[in-house]
Design a protein around this motif. Structure first.
Motif, mmCIF file in Angstrom:
data_model
loop_
_atom_site.group_PDB
_atom_site.id
_atom_site.type_symbol
_atom_site.label_atom_id
_atom_site.label_comp_id
_atom_site.label_asym_id
_atom_site.label_seq_id
_atom_site.Cartn_x
_atom_site.Cartn_y
_atom_site.Cartn_z
ATOM 1 N N ASP A 26 25.877 14.079 4.187
ATOM 2 C CA ASP A 26 26.635 14.791 3.159
ATOM 3 C C ASP A 26 28.108 14.928 3.515
ATOM 4 O O ASP A 26 28.789 15.823 3.025
ATOM 5 N N ASP A 27 28.609 14.044 4.338
ATOM 6 C CA ASP A 27 30.008 14.146 4.740
ATOM 7 C C ASP A 27 30.927 13.914 3.537
ATOM 8 O O ASP A 27 30.573 13.203 2.589
ATOM 9 N N GLU A 28 32.109 14.518 3.591
ATOM 10 C CA GLU A 28 33.011 14.440 2.440
ATOM 11 C C GLU A 28 34.384 13.890 2.787
ATOM 12 O O GLU A 28 35.346 14.064 2.034
ATOM 13 N N LEU A 29 34.521 13.196 3.906
ATOM 14 C CA LEU A 29 35.809 12.617 4.258
ATOM 15 C C LEU A 29 36.304 11.669 3.178
ATOM 16 O O LEU A 29 37.488 11.684 2.809
ATOM 17 N N ASP A 30 35.409 10.831 2.661
ATOM 18 C CA ASP A 30 35.821 9.866 1.641
ATOM 19 C C ASP A 30 36.254 10.563 0.351
ATOM 20 O O ASP A 30 37.253 10.183 -0.266
ATOM 21 N N ASP A 31 35.482 11.575 -0.069
ATOM 22 C CA ASP A 31 35.836 12.297 -1.291
ATOM 23 C C ASP A 31 37.191 12.980 -1.163
ATOM 24 O O ASP A 31 38.010 12.974 -2.093
ATOM 25 N N ALA A 32 37.438 13.594 -0.011
ATOM 26 C CA ALA A 32 38.717 14.270 0.201
ATOM 27 C C ALA A 32 39.873 13.270 0.189
ATOM 28 O O ALA A 32 40.946 13.549 -0.373
ATOM 29 N N ALA A 33 39.652 12.101 0.786
ATOM 30 C CA ALA A 33 40.695 11.071 0.801
ATOM 31 C C ALA A 33 41.025 10.609 -0.622
ATOM 32 O O ALA A 33 42.195 10.379 -0.959
ATOM 33 N N LYS A 34 39.994 10.483 -1.476
ATOM 34 C CA LYS A 34 40.225 10.098 -2.873
ATOM 35 C C LYS A 34 41.048 11.159 -3.600
ATOM 36 O O LYS A 34 41.951 10.836 -4.371
ATOM 37 N N THR A 35 40.729 12.417 -3.355
ATOM 38 C CA THR A 35 41.491 13.494 -3.987
ATOM 39 C C THR A 35 42.945 13.450 -3.532
ATOM 40 O O THR A 35 43.869 13.595 -4.342
ATOM 41 N N ALA A 36 43.155 13.241 -2.235
ATOM 42 C CA ALA A 36 44.519 13.181 -1.702
ATOM 43 C C ALA A 36 45.303 12.028 -2.333
ATOM 44 O O ALA A 36 46.478 12.181 -2.695
ATOM 45 N N ARG A 37 44.658 10.870 -2.488
ATOM 46 C CA ARG A 37 45.349 9.729 -3.106
ATOM 47 C C ARG A 37 45.680 10.011 -4.571
ATOM 48 O O ARG A 37 46.747 9.634 -5.062
ATOM 49 N N THR A 38 44.770 10.689 -5.254
ATOM 50 C CA THR A 38 44.988 11.007 -6.667
ATOM 51 C C THR A 38 46.257 11.827 -6.858
ATOM 52 O O THR A 38 46.990 11.647 -7.837
ATOM 53 N N PHE A 39 46.550 12.712 -5.902
ATOM 54 C CA PHE A 39 47.708 13.598 -6.026
ATOM 55 C C PHE A 39 48.845 13.209 -5.069
ATOM 56 O O PHE A 39 49.758 14.005 -4.841
ATOM 57 N N ASN A 40 48.767 11.994 -4.522
ATOM 58 C CA ASN A 40 49.849 11.469 -3.681
ATOM 59 C C ASN A 40 50.176 12.405 -2.515
ATOM 60 O O ASN A 40 51.345 12.680 -2.208
ATOM 61 N N ALA A 41 49.130 12.920 -1.876
ATOM 62 C CA ALA A 41 49.323 13.816 -0.727
ATOM 63 C C ALA A 41 49.442 13.019 0.566
ATOM 64 O O ALA A 41 48.966 11.881 0.666
ATOM 65 N N ARG A 42 50.075 13.619 1.556
ATOM 66 C CA ARG A 42 50.147 13.033 2.905
ATOM 67 C C ARG A 42 48.931 13.535 3.677
ATOM 68 O O ARG A 42 48.915 14.654 4.168
ATOM 69 N N HIS A 43 47.927 12.684 3.780
ATOM 70 C CA HIS A 43 46.604 13.126 4.210
ATOM 71 C C HIS A 43 46.331 12.807 5.674
ATOM 72 O O HIS A 43 46.637 11.719 6.159
ATOM 73 N N ALA A 44 45.732 13.784 6.371
ATOM 74 C CA ALA A 44 45.318 13.604 7.762
ATOM 75 C C ALA A 44 43.868 14.048 7.902
ATOM 76 O O ALA A 44 43.437 14.990 7.238
ATOM 77 N N THR A 45 43.109 13.384 8.756
ATOM 78 C CA THR A 45 41.691 13.709 8.918
ATOM 79 C C THR A 45 41.347 13.963 10.380
ATOM 80 O O THR A 45 42.013 13.463 11.294
ATOM 81 N N VAL A 46 40.299 14.735 10.564
ATOM 82 C CA VAL A 46 39.711 14.979 11.872
ATOM 83 C C VAL A 46 38.233 14.649 11.758
ATOM 84 O O VAL A 46 37.556 15.146 10.863
ATOM 85 N N GLN A 47 37.725 13.811 12.646
ATOM 86 C CA GLN A 47 36.313 13.449 12.599
ATOM 87 C C GLN A 47 35.591 13.979 13.831
ATOM 88 O O GLN A 47 36.044 13.773 14.962
#
Length: 607
Positions: A274-295
């Motif tokens: 049920d991880d949501e890294l991909d979903d969050a990345a899609k949201t960030a791209r939709t709003f042109n955010a500068r996105h960083a992740t921690v795994q």
């Protein structure tokens, strides 16, 4: 005491000592970064002093109002606005503040101290009285630094923690140590120390109720104004972004004020279904955010859990505590403050339990024999503990006791049975009802769902979710802001009938409608997850091996000074067999053991 919470304010420190009074402060600067914002702060004649942790979002309007009354200001931030407001309005200044705060105001002429916590409980305040001296602070470690010795463990607090996964205010896990509830104040003067509520808002349904379009338009306007207020800062801000609707909508609202916001997400990648890294990345791209992740992975979780439990000071058994620690650490590399999407679940009915609360009246309207048959059938279900608790709670007539049952991980008698004989004071499991008793008059006139949500706003939200959000961000000198819990937003949501929240089996109905103005339909349909909050649940359901469960098997574990090893063993056996699902209680036991080991290290203090 101030040094114990250096992490909460690495930018500046200060003290004011006068006779029997001592104020200490650590500053994390957001507004008025100049030395003029230094605390403790006094008025012009030095008669009134303040220490204030938090942010007041309507301070520009209050400043203008005070200037109209004749007030003059030497600084540009919100602290002096509170101080001047106290001069003109006295204790009523609290009622005018829209923000998050823990504060103390000393009136030297009256030798009187006012300590207060904000209405939503976003910022914590702890206190203890010893030999005629009152110690208080933003964290337990500050209070403990002033005491000669650590207070004794309170078995009642342990019992309540195992039942609810947190300890409700005003109780803590220590005897004689208290925390202010959301919207409470402490008055200290010649007559002694007295706690009372200063925030007296009584939710009442709008009459007439708005139409669907009117409610959506009003809520959108309140959201936009709240986000704009919360973005006031002289330091960089970002957003903790999950893959869900709440933080995605926040990002959309932020984009109406600025653009290219820094966003931060944490997850477990392919190791968790049920991880949501991909979903969050899609949201960030939709709003042109500068996105960083921690795994993360399980090894990282187990390695840092002791540190996280230590930071929390009070145990909280939510698996999201570890991800929150890591994502806050990453965010602090780029920004000084972050928005978090906490609040819509409690305001608009986002949890599964809200469905049961909303439609529970239908069950209670059934004939008694049929209710008994349904309850008996539910009790035979393998696992599905949430369903069993929900059905059990539906038959309880008293509202607070019914809500208590919904909150509980296990029945009170089952929790009590985990303890060794003679450890628990008589009736300690009912202590939570005493904590909630002041809410009874406010439940009058509220429908079932709004009544339950009032309790969430006064208890589980501030004392569990907001508590760990504050401490796990502030340990990294990162401030977490909660726009959805803006006072105007909350009070409007509380005035809406339940049909705006749960409708046709859909949760957060009105909030979703507003979200449709910003988010694609597929985003609104995403499964509720939120920083992989179910990952530990998944681990416990798949196996009971690994470092985090070894505590349960070791009869030398510190928790067995309080608990009966045979009772815990029986609990584990029931879980492994599949007869019951006890992963939440088992993880609570793991957190409890780690917390007890934290207390036993070094000089025995939290720190």
């Amino acid at each position: 005491m101030a040094e114990a919470i250096r992490h909460r304010g690495p930018d500046d420190d200060g003290m004011y000592l006068s006779g029997s009074l001592g104020f200490g402060f650590r500053r994390l600067s957001f507004q008025d970064l100049s030395p003029l914002g230094h605390q403790p702060m006094s008025d012009a004649d030095g008669r009134t002093w303040i220490v204030f942790n938090g942010e007041i979002y309507n301070f520009p309007e209050l400043r203008a109002e005070l200037q109209g009354l004749g007030a003059t200001f030497k600084s540009h931030g919100d602290t002096e606005v509170i101080l001047q407001g106290f001069r003109y309005w006295g204790d009523d200044v609290l009622k005018r503040l829209n923000g998050m705060f823990g504060l103390a105001i000393w009136d030297d002429a009256r030798r009187r101290l006012l300590i207060a916590r904000d209405p939503m409980g976003i910022k914590p305040v702890y206190y203890a009285e010893r030999s005629g001296v009152l110690y208080f602070g933003s964290e337990l470690r500050a209070v403990f630094a002033g005491l000669d010795e650590r207070p004794e463990l309170d078995p009642t607090g342990v019992n309540l923690f195992l039942r609810y996964r947190y300890t409700p205010a005003p109780l803590t896990m220590f005897k004689g140590v208290r925390k202010l509830a959301a919207g409470e104040q402490l008055i200290v003067d010649a007559s002694g120390v007295k706690a009372s509520r200063w925030y007296q808002h009584h939710p009442r349904p709008l009459d007439p109720a708005p139409s669907d379009d009117e409610a959506a338009e009003r809520l959108l306007d309140l959201y936009q104004r709240a986000v704009k207020r919360h973005l006031i800062s002289d330091a960089p801000l970002g957003l903790l972004l999950s893959g869900g609707m709440d933080s995605g909508l926040l990002l959309g609202l932020m984009n109406r004020v600025g653009s290219n916001w820094p966003t931060f997400t944490v997850g477990y990648g392919s190791s968790f279904k049920d991880d949501e890294l991909d979903d969050a990345a899609k949201t960030a791209r939709t709003f042109n955010a500068r996105h960083a992740t921690v795994q993360l992975d399980r090894a990282a979780f187990e390695r840092v859990l002791p540190r996280v439990v230590n930071v929390l000071e009070e145990p909280v058994a939510s698996s999201s505590i570890v991800p929150m620690y890591f994502v806050s650490e990453r965010a602090r590399q780029d920004v000084k403050g972050v928005f978090i999407g906490q609040g819509p679940d409690e305001l608009f009915g986002g949890y599964t339990r809200h469905l049961g609360v909303q439609y529970g009246g239908l069950f209670r309207a059934l004939p008694a024999p049929l209710r008994s048959a349904i309850a008996g059938g539910a009790s035979l279900l393998p696992r599905n503990e949430a369903v069993k608790r929900a059905v059990e709670s539906l038959s309880v007539d008293d509202r607070l006791r019914r809500y208590q049952s919904v909150f509980s991980l296990m029945p009170g008698a089952a929790v009590d049975a985990l303890f060794r004989p003679g450890v628990l004071p008589a009736g300690c499991g009912e202590a939570v009802l005493q904590c909630w008793a002041p809410l009874r008059p406010q439940l009058e006139g509220l429908d079932e769902l709004n009544g339950f949500q009032l309790l969430e706003l006064r208890s589980s939200l501030p004392d569990e979710l907001l508590m760990y959000g504050d401490k796990l961000s502030m340990i990294h000198s990162l401030e977490a802001r909660v726009p959805y819990l803006d006072r105007e937003v909350v009070e409007y949501a509380q005035s809406l009938p339940a049909r705006f929240k749960v409708r046709g089996g859909q949760r957060k109905w009105l909030h979703r409608r507003v979200g449709g103005n910003f988010l694609p339909a597929e985003f609104l349909r995403r499964k509720k997850r939120g920083f992989a909050v179910n990952v530990v649940d998944d681990w416990f359901q798949s196996d009971l091996g690994g470092r985090i469960t070894g505590y349960l098997e070791d009869e030398k574990s510190l928790m067995y000074r309080l608990l009966d090893p045979a009772a815990v063993k029986a609990l584990r056996s029931d879980h492994i067999s599949g007869r019951h699902d006890h992963h939440k209680v088992l993880f609570s036991l793991v957190v409890l053991e780690q917390w007890l080991r934290t207390l036993a290290t070094g000089d025995g203090r939290i720190g």
